[in-house]
Design an enzyme around this catalytic site. Structure first.
Site, PDB file in Angstrom:
ATOM      1  N   PRO A   2       0.850  -1.175  -0.169  1.00 46.32           N
ATOM      2  CA  PRO A   2      -0.186   0.047   0.045  1.00 46.32           C
ATOM      3  C   PRO A   2       0.811   1.244   0.040  1.00 46.32           C
ATOM      4  CG  PRO A   2      -0.769  -1.445   1.685  1.00 46.32           C
ATOM      5  CD  PRO A   2       0.448  -2.047   1.241  1.00 46.32           C
ATOM      6  N   GLU A   3       0.542   2.258  -0.846  1.00 45.99           N
ATOM      7  CA  GLU A   3       1.146   3.497  -0.828  1.00 45.99           C
ATOM      8  C   GLU A   3       0.119   4.777  -0.661  1.00 45.99           C
ATOM      9  OE1 GLU A   3       3.122   4.112  -4.885  1.00 45.99           O
ATOM     10  OE2 GLU A   3       3.340   1.827  -4.955  1.00 45.99           O
TER      11      GLU A   3
END
Ligand SMILES: [Zn+2]
Length: 286
Positions: A2-3
């Protein structure tokens, strides 16, 4: 992994259900989640505190509690946060590492197959500032992220622009997906030394980073492997990638086949025509 857009998606989904409620109990089922702190120590620090705000810094999710107590979580590789309604059984959830119980009976589960995700408690506003001051650079969706600010960060740096974007202590929250998408939008080769970018290129890069992140948030994140929404649904940004993971497919701008190369130790996708290689990196001719 996840960014920023994926964590922001989670934040937007959790905030309306958590803000204004009381965090009744935090049960840490896997001590590695909060190590080196002891699970009981962490639980004691947050128990019974009203939740003022759910916020985000870079890829970190913050649950801001009363009296400047902050629960800071990072999803790392495979972490997910799932919301569960009152009465639903959670005992058989796979890879359950920690469980937050709210005063309305709802729960938020931190599930994480690879177990790299973390949770820790910070006491006092100053501690929070110190914690992020040493870890994170500028927030790319904040008003301070201007072309001038980016130029100051890049000045005299020899790092390739992709490695620069991935370093969290320069620009917070950008990872492999959004770096590729931003460099394509800005027509920059990932191996170009960031300090050699001209004023106009820096300005394009600033806009491209913001546009890529906002497109990711609009699509509620990208699900390549494990990322899930708080209700278990998948993001859709993977269907809108311009170049990332599209090796061999036509460039959306010029039609040339997209190529895969390695930059900053990561699989990196470029259009060879729109993002020409920097001259210094070209092999000498025979
Ligand atoms: Zn192209």
């Amino acid at each position: 992994m996840p960014e920023l857009p994926e964590v922001e998606t989670i934040r937007r989904q959790l905030a309306p259900h958590m803000e204004g409620r009381v965090l009744g109990e935090l049960e840490v089922l896997d001590p590695r989640w909060c190590a080196p702190a002891h699970p009981e120590e962490v639980a004691d620090a947050v128990r019974g505190r009203p939740i003022a705000r759910v916020s985000r810094r870079g890829k970190y999710l913050l649950v801001e509690l009363a009296d400047e107590v902050t629960l800071v979580m990072h999803l790392r590789m495979t972490g997910t946060l799932l919301r569960v309604d009152e009465g639903e059984d959670t005992a058989d959830r796979p890879h359950l590492r920690a469980r937050l119980r709210l005063d309305d009976g709802r729960r938020v589960l931190f599930c994480d197959q690879r177990r790299f995700g973390t949770g820790e408690v910070l006491l006092g506003a100053e501690t929070v500032e110190d914690y992020f001051g040493s870890r994170l650079g500028i927030e790319p969706l904040s008003p301070g992220f201007t072309a001038e600010a980016l130029r100051a960060l890049a000045r005299n740096r020899r790092a390739p622009v992709k490695a620069f974007l991935l370093s969290q202590e320069r620009v917070a929250g950008v990872g492999n997906i959004y770096a590729d998408e931003a460099l394509f939008r800005a027509r920059l080769h990932p191996l170009r030394p960031v300090g050699t970018l001209r004023r106009g290129q820096i300005s394009s890069l600033r806009d491209a980073v913001v546009e890529s992140l906002e497109a990711g948030i609009d699509a509620r994140g990208a699900t390549i492997d494990d990322f899930r929404h708080t209700d278990g649904a998948r993001g859709s940004f993977q269907d809108r990638f311009l170049v990332h993971r599209r090796e061999g497919e036509p460039c959306p701008r010029c039609g040339s086949p997209i190529r895969k190369l390695r930059a900053a130790g990561r699989g990196t996708y470029v259009c060879p025509r729109c993002q020409p290689r920097p001259r210094v990196a070209r092999a000498p001719r025979a």
